[in-house]
Write a protein that holds these residues in place. Structure first.
Motif, PDB file in Angstrom:
ATOM      1  N   THR A 165       0.858  -1.188   0.000  1.00  0.00           N
ATOM      2  CA  THR A 165       0.000   0.000   0.000  1.00  0.00           C
ATOM      3  C   THR A 165       0.893   1.237   0.000  1.00  0.00           C
ATOM      4  N   GLY A 166       0.372   2.322  -0.518  1.00  0.00           N
ATOM      5  CA  GLY A 166       1.150   3.560  -0.524  1.00  0.00           C
ATOM      6  C   GLY A 166       0.276   4.747  -0.835  1.00  0.00           C
ATOM      7  N   HIS A 167       0.753   5.928  -0.487  1.00  0.00           N
ATOM      8  CA  HIS A 167       0.028   7.143  -0.822  1.00  0.00           C
ATOM      9  C   HIS A 167       1.032   8.281  -0.994  1.00  0.00           C
ATOM     10  N   ALA A 168       0.512   9.400  -1.491  1.00  0.00           N
ATOM     11  CA  ALA A 168       1.366  10.572  -1.719  1.00  0.00           C
ATOM     12  C   ALA A 168       0.492  11.818  -1.769  1.00  0.00           C
ATOM     13  N   GLY A 169       1.129  12.960  -1.540  1.00  0.00           N
ATOM     14  CA  GLY A 169       0.480  14.240  -1.747  1.00  0.00           C
ATOM     15  C   GLY A 169      -0.648  14.568  -0.809  1.00  0.00           C
ATOM     16  N   PHE A 170      -0.698  13.953   0.365  1.00  0.00           N
ATOM     17  CA  PHE A 170      -1.787  14.223   1.294  1.00  0.00           C
ATOM     18  C   PHE A 170      -1.848  15.706   1.654  1.00  0.00           C
ATOM     19  N   GLY A 171      -3.042  16.238   1.672  1.00  0.00           N
ATOM     20  CA  GLY A 171      -3.238  17.623   2.075  1.00  0.00           C
ATOM     21  C   GLY A 171      -3.069  18.565   0.907  1.00  0.00           C
ATOM     22  N   GLU A 172      -1.865  19.069   0.713  1.00  0.00           N
ATOM     23  CA  GLU A 172      -1.582  20.000  -0.369  1.00  0.00           C
ATOM     24  C   GLU A 172      -0.307  19.574  -1.086  1.00  0.00           C
ATOM     25  N   ALA A 173      -0.447  19.235  -2.349  1.00  0.00           N
ATOM     26  CA  ALA A 173       0.689  18.779  -3.160  1.00  0.00           C
ATOM     27  C   ALA A 173       1.046  19.872  -4.156  1.00  0.00           C
ATOM     28  N   HIS A 174       1.576  20.972  -3.631  1.00  0.00           N
ATOM     29  CA  HIS A 174       1.856  22.142  -4.461  1.00  0.00           C
ATOM     30  C   HIS A 174       2.821  21.801  -5.599  1.00  0.00           C
ATOM     31  N   GLY A 175       2.462  22.233  -6.797  1.00  0.00           N
ATOM     32  CA  GLY A 175       3.330  22.051  -7.949  1.00  0.00           C
ATOM     33  C   GLY A 175       3.210  20.699  -8.627  1.00  0.00           C
ATOM     34  N   LEU A 176       2.380  19.812  -8.098  1.00  0.00           N
ATOM     35  CA  LEU A 176       2.227  18.482  -8.676  1.00  0.00           C
ATOM     36  C   LEU A 176       0.902  18.374  -9.421  1.00  0.00           C
ATOM     37  N   THR A 177       0.913  17.657 -10.529  1.00  0.00           N
ATOM     38  CA  THR A 177      -0.323  17.351 -11.233  1.00  0.00           C
ATOM     39  C   THR A 177      -0.971  16.128 -10.592  1.00  0.00           C
ATOM     40  N   ALA A 178      -2.203  15.855 -10.976  1.00  0.00           N
ATOM     41  CA  ALA A 178      -2.888  14.668 -10.461  1.00  0.00           C
ATOM     42  C   ALA A 178      -2.118  13.402 -10.828  1.00  0.00           C
ATOM     43  N   TYR A 179      -1.546  13.359 -12.035  1.00  0.00           N
ATOM     44  CA  TYR A 179      -0.795  12.167 -12.445  1.00  0.00           C
ATOM     45  C   TYR A 179       0.550  12.058 -11.731  1.00  0.00           C
ATOM     46  N   ASP A 180       1.133  13.187 -11.351  1.00  0.00           N
ATOM     47  CA  ASP A 180       2.325  13.141 -10.507  1.00  0.00           C
ATOM     48  C   ASP A 180       1.997  12.455  -9.179  1.00  0.00           C
ATOM     49  N   VAL A 181       0.897  12.871  -8.570  1.00  0.00           N
ATOM     50  CA  VAL A 181       0.491  12.300  -7.281  1.00  0.00           C
ATOM     51  C   VAL A 181       0.176  10.823  -7.437  1.00  0.00           C
ATOM     52  N   MET A 182      -0.510  10.484  -8.528  1.00  0.00           N
ATOM     53  CA  MET A 182      -0.809   9.081  -8.806  1.00  0.00           C
ATOM     54  C   MET A 182       0.466   8.257  -8.898  1.00  0.00           C
ATOM     55  N   ALA A 183       1.444   8.749  -9.654  1.00  0.00           N
ATOM     56  CA  ALA A 183       2.685   8.010  -9.864  1.00  0.00           C
ATOM     57  C   ALA A 183       3.475   7.856  -8.575  1.00  0.00           C
ATOM     58  N   GLN A 184       3.520   8.908  -7.759  1.00  0.00           N
ATOM     59  CA  GLN A 184       4.223   8.808  -6.485  1.00  0.00           C
ATOM     60  C   GLN A 184       3.558   7.774  -5.570  1.00  0.00           C
ATOM     61  N   SER A 185       2.244   7.722  -5.601  1.00  0.00           N
ATOM     62  CA  SER A 185       1.518   6.721  -4.811  1.00  0.00           C
ATOM     63  C   SER A 185       1.848   5.312  -5.287  1.00  0.00           C
ATOM     64  N   ALA A 186       1.881   5.145  -6.613  1.00  0.00           N
ATOM     65  CA  ALA A 186       2.196   3.833  -7.177  1.00  0.00           C
ATOM     66  C   ALA A 186       3.590   3.375  -6.764  1.00  0.00           C
ATOM     67  N   LEU A 187       4.557   4.266  -6.844  1.00  0.00           N
ATOM     68  CA  LEU A 187       5.929   3.911  -6.470  1.00  0.00           C
ATOM     69  C   LEU A 187       6.024   3.583  -4.984  1.00  0.00           C
ATOM     70  N   ALA A 188       5.260   4.308  -4.152  1.00  0.00           N
ATOM     71  CA  ALA A 188       5.270   4.025  -2.715  1.00  0.00           C
ATOM     72  C   ALA A 188       4.709   2.641  -2.429  1.00  0.00           C
ATOM     73  N   ALA A 189       3.619   2.278  -3.090  1.00  0.00           N
ATOM     74  CA  ALA A 189       3.006   0.964  -2.863  1.00  0.00           C
ATOM     75  C   ALA A 189       3.900  -0.159  -3.382  1.00  0.00           C
ATOM     76  N   LEU A 190       4.497   0.048  -4.538  1.00  0.00           N
ATOM     77  CA  LEU A 190       5.406  -0.965  -5.085  1.00  0.00           C
ATOM     78  C   LEU A 190       6.635  -1.123  -4.199  1.00  0.00           C
ATOM     79  N   GLY A 191       7.156  -0.016  -3.676  1.00  0.00           N
ATOM     80  CA  GLY A 191       8.275  -0.097  -2.747  1.00  0.00           C
ATOM     81  C   GLY A 191       7.902  -0.850  -1.485  1.00  0.00           C
ATOM     82  N   ASP A 192       6.676  -0.639  -1.022  1.00  0.00           N
ATOM     83  CA  ASP A 192       6.172  -1.343   0.157  1.00  0.00           C
ATOM     84  C   ASP A 192       6.141  -2.850  -0.084  1.00  0.00           C
ATOM     85  N   ALA A 193       5.875  -3.234  -1.333  1.00  0.00           N
ATOM     86  CA  ALA A 193       5.804  -4.655  -1.691  1.00  0.00           C
ATOM     87  C   ALA A 193       7.138  -5.214  -2.168  1.00  0.00           C
TER      88      ALA A 193
END
Length: 383
Positions: free
Chosen positions: A14-42
């Motif tokens: 599991t993973g997440h990113a950009g909680f609250g305010e993700a200044h300067g990031l697009t929605a797909y940036d936040v999505m990708a960071q979440s994906a990398l966090a979850a994959l790293g967790d696994a």
């Protein structure tokens, strides 16, 4: 999901990113960071992913865009959009795809920069012609109607609605990831700005940025990963309408059907559940879902949540991360119900970690009480 699929798949990251305010990031940036966090967790890489399940709020083909952004070419893809319930529904799709051999590593992912991109609640849909003349404030007006009807029919009070928000904040105060952690009292909720009678702004979910991701594999591989696996024991979906004017009874949601089938598939009952993670876009949601999922009788939800009964130390732990009311709500919240349920079972929740959780429920809501999806997750002990 049928009993044949019970325990056939597991969440291993599991993973997440950009909680609250993700200044300067697009929605797909936040999505990708979440994906990398979850994959790293696994302990996995993007190149291991061959199944992708994704929807976003601002694109007509979000799953294709997500695959392109991540640089992967998945063998299996699902972009079914049922609102915030989509991500709980993906648990069933991923389980079926994994069991059928259509993929080996399924990634469920979402991201949004709703808060910093617009600073206000934005929905992708417009009310139909026969609702538009009444100038509804969507989706708040729809949920306010459900709350008002529940109050009229069952005597539910604004104080009881407020207790839902107060309980969510009490959990969030222990969660360093939560966006809102300040004190909140019943009086604060009742005295807040009215946005849709009987709902004040504190009866409404947050508007935040944020993304989440889940990695799933077949059960026969589940114990090969760094974290304890969390098994999908049962899940079910039910849809009743699209627009609130077509809802037959504002006090009864399709969670009644999705819950019953999910419990039957898992072979457990509400009394067995140790952690309940509900899509609390508005305080009335929690009351409706507790009733329809069988934790209390219809009409008794107000009394059930009163006086801290779903807060820390209460009779039933509900939305243990703070929920959409106090933790995070980036347009769609459903994926975070699954992430928190999985973390409680794994024993690594960032806030209050409940003791020895073997069974948890995650419930997603989409549209205006339109789509309901219930999932029962379990530890190795439940197989």
């Amino acid at each position: 999901m049928t009993t044949k699929l019970r325990g056939k798949s597991a969440i291993v990251g599991t993973g997440h990113a950009g909680f609250g305010e993700a200044h300067g990031l697009t929605a797909y940036d936040v999505m990708a960071q979440s994906a990398l966090a979850a994959l790293g967790d696994a302990g996995l890489k993007l190149s291991d992913v061959d199944g992708l399940l994704c929807t976003m709020m601002e694109d007509s083909m979000p799953a294709l865009m997500a695959a392109e952004y991540l640089g992967i070419q998945p063998r299996f893809i699902d972009g079914t959009m049922t609102g915030g319930s989509s991500f709980v529904n993906y648990l069933t799709s991923a389980t079926m795809a994994l069991e059928a051999g259509l993929c080996d590593v399924a990634l469920i992912v979402y991201g949004s920069n709703q808060r910093t991109a617009s600073g206000r609640l934005v929905t992708a849909s417009r009310p139909p012609a026969y609702e538009a003349p009444y100038n509804p404030r969507y989706p708040i007006s729809a949920y306010a109607m459900a709350a008002a009807r529940h109050m009229h029919e069952f005597g539910t009070t604004r104080e009881q609605l407020a207790d839902v928000a107060v309980a969510a904040r009490a959990w969030a105060q222990h969660n360093p990831e939560a966006f809102e952690r300040g004190p909140l009292s019943r009086a604060d909720v009742l005295g807040a700005r009215m946005v849709g009678d009987p709902l004040t702004v504190r009866d409404c979910c947050l508007v935040t940025d944020g993304g989440g991701a889940i990695v799933m594999v077949r059960a026969d591989r589940a114990r090969d990963f760094p974290k304890a696996p969390v098994y999908v024991l049962g899940s079910a979906a039910e849809s009743s309408h699209r627009q609130i004017s077509q809802m037959k009874d504002f006090t009864v949601t399709a969670a009644r059907e999705s819950g019953a089938r999910a419990f039957a598939a898992a072979g457990v009952s509400p009394s067995d559940i140790q952690a309940v993670e509900l899509y609390d876009a508005f305080t009335i949601n929690t009351i409706l879902f507790l009733e329809d999922l069988g934790f209390c009788a219809k009409g008794e939800g107000g009394a059930f949540v009163e006086g801290g009964r779903i807060a820390p130390g209460g009779v039933l732990p509900v939305n243990t991360n703070g929920g959409g009311l106090s933790c995070v709500h980036p347009g769609m919240y459903g994926i975070f119900t699954v992430i928190e349920a999985a973390r409680q079972i794994r024993g690594d929740a960032p806030g209050i970690q409940l003791k020895d959780v073997d069974l948890a429920l995650a419930h997603g809501n989409g549209g205006v009480l339109s789509s309901q999806v219930t999932a029962i997750l379990g530890s190795q002990n439940t197989l």
